[in-house]
Enzyme design. Structure first.
Site, short mmCIF file in Angstrom:
data_model
loop_
_atom_site.label_atom_id
_atom_site.label_comp_id
_atom_site.label_asym_id
_atom_site.label_seq_id
_atom_site.Cartn_x
_atom_site.Cartn_y
_atom_site.Cartn_z
N TYR A 19 0.83 -1.20 0.00
CA TYR A 19 0.00 0.00 0.00
C TYR A 19 0.86 1.25 0.00
O TYR A 19 2.08 1.18 0.18
CB TYR A 19 -0.94 0.00 1.21
CG TYR A 19 -0.25 0.33 2.52
CD1 TYR A 19 0.55 -0.59 3.16
CD2 TYR A 19 -0.38 1.60 3.10
CE1 TYR A 19 1.19 -0.28 4.34
CE2 TYR A 19 0.25 1.92 4.28
CZ TYR A 19 1.05 0.98 4.90
OH TYR A 19 1.68 1.30 6.07
N LYS A 132 6.46 -2.09 2.00
CA LYS A 132 5.27 -1.49 2.62
C LYS A 132 4.10 -2.47 2.48
O LYS A 132 3.16 -2.26 1.71
CB LYS A 132 4.97 -0.14 1.97
CG LYS A 132 4.22 0.81 2.88
CD LYS A 132 4.34 2.22 2.39
CE LYS A 132 3.36 3.17 3.06
NZ LYS A 132 3.48 3.26 4.52
N GLU A 164 12.59 2.37 14.12
CA GLU A 164 11.70 3.45 13.65
C GLU A 164 10.47 3.49 14.54
O GLU A 164 10.40 2.80 15.55
CB GLU A 164 11.32 3.21 12.18
CG GLU A 164 10.63 1.90 11.93
CD GLU A 164 10.25 1.66 10.47
OE1 GLU A 164 10.15 2.61 9.70
OE2 GLU A 164 10.02 0.48 10.14
N LEU A 188 11.22 1.07 7.14
CA LEU A 188 10.63 1.51 5.87
C LEU A 188 11.40 2.73 5.38
O LEU A 188 11.65 3.65 6.17
CB LEU A 188 9.16 1.89 6.08
CG LEU A 188 8.46 2.24 4.76
CD1 LEU A 188 8.02 0.96 4.05
CD2 LEU A 188 7.27 3.15 4.97
N1 PMP Z 1 7.84 3.70 8.88
C1 PMP Z 1 6.69 3.02 8.90
C2 PMP Z 1 6.67 1.66 9.53
C3 PMP Z 1 5.51 3.58 8.35
O1 PMP Z 1 4.36 2.89 8.36
C4 PMP Z 1 5.56 4.89 7.81
C5 PMP Z 1 4.33 5.56 7.27
N2 PMP Z 1 3.91 5.02 6.09
C6 PMP Z 1 6.79 5.56 7.80
C7 PMP Z 1 7.91 4.93 8.34
C8 PMP Z 1 6.92 6.95 7.21
O2 PMP Z 1 6.96 6.87 5.81
P1 PMP Z 1 6.51 8.11 4.91
O3 PMP Z 1 7.32 9.28 5.34
O4 PMP Z 1 6.83 7.68 3.52
O5 PMP Z 1 5.05 8.31 5.14
#
Ligand code: PMP
Length: 269
Positions: A19, A132, A164, A188
């Protein structure tokens, strides 16, 4: 309420899909190209044969944008699953097409100045956090635990190493350097994280993508939570202990730079 999901969609019983979620404001999808890059990379890593070309997918996303009010501000979510077929671990036959689901949800951007409260938890996720995927149960459990304890987010660590947040990346300012974990299979590769590293360099703040520990996190000059829904939120407390607040100048520089980028790219200024 009117959407129909096939009961045998592989997302329903395996979470077999991936997603993206990105901010929609002023009719503009913020950082769309980078979200598309990550989406097609997730499909590749999951061997999910997504059938729409980039241009075709963009046209589908645009249909959703066109149906929102012009003053809508919130997140556009889309997911692709490996299609509808009888439950079985091996992939379905080649003629089974992926399913695409999209929706928007109002979501005001967190004010930059609110300092978040975090809890820390052992990271019990698998070793594919760079993809993701829809499989988010440990993240759901961690975020719920944070909310149950009156906090905003959980910062995860494997042993002493900070990975994270449950749905965000974690960055720190230490001695004038912006630090964050490297993009391996433990995190991620957040798009907001990437923007912050770029903006730091443009503004004369050195960056480092080396692992750091919970002790370094607790003693950092500033701690930042980044995601598409919060952009660049500072942290004021972890596990009830006051943290950060020791480098407001560099924090302010990053926030102002990000705010400017966001407003320009979403055609608000
Ligand atoms: N880490 C994880 C596990 C996430 O779910 C998200 C949010 N999608 C992020 C980091 C931040 O990613 P982004 O800045 O691309 O939204």
């Amino acid at each position: 309420e009117e959407l129909m999901i096939p009961a045998l969609d592989r997302a329903v019983y395996f979470g077999d899909g991936c997603y993206e979620a990105l901010y929609l404001v002023n009719g503009v999808l913020f950082a769309l190209e980078e979200h598309l890059d990550r989406f097609y990379n997730s499909c590749r890593l999951l061997k999910l044969p997504f059938h729409l070309t980039r241009e075709e997918l963009k046209a589908e996303l645009q249909k959703v944008v066109d149906q929102t009010d012009p003053d809508f501000a919130g997140l556009l979510y889309w997911q692709a699953s490996r299609g509808t077929y009888y439950r079985g671990h091996a992939f379905p036959p080649a003629d089974v097409k992926p399913n695409l689901l999209m929706f928007v949800r109002p979501c005001p951007l967190d004010p930059f100045h609110k300092r978040l409260k975090l809890i820390s938890l052992e990271d019990t996720r698998f070793l594919h956090c760079n993809i993701k995927t829809l499989n988010l149960l440990p993240s759901v459990m961690a975020n719920q635990e944070a909310h149950a304890r009156g906090c905003d987010e959980a910062v995860l660590h494997r042993g002493s190493r900070v990975t994270e947040g449950s749905h965000s990346n974690i960055l720190i300012l230490q001695g004038g350097t912006l630090r964050t974990a490297p993009t391996d299979e433990l995190i991620l590769p957040g798009i907001t994280r990437k923007h912050l590293l770029e903006l730091a360099q443009e503004n004369g703040i050195p960056t480092s993508e080396q692992p750091f520990t919970m002790v370094e996190l607790m003693n950092a000059d500033e701690i930042i939570v980044s995601s598409s829904g919060t952009l660049c939120a500072p942290v004021g407390e972890i596990d009830g202990i006051p943290v950060g607040g020791k480098d407001p100048e560099n924090l302010d520089k990053l926030q102002k730079a990000y705010e400017h980028k966001f407003l320009v790219e979403t055609k608000q200024i």
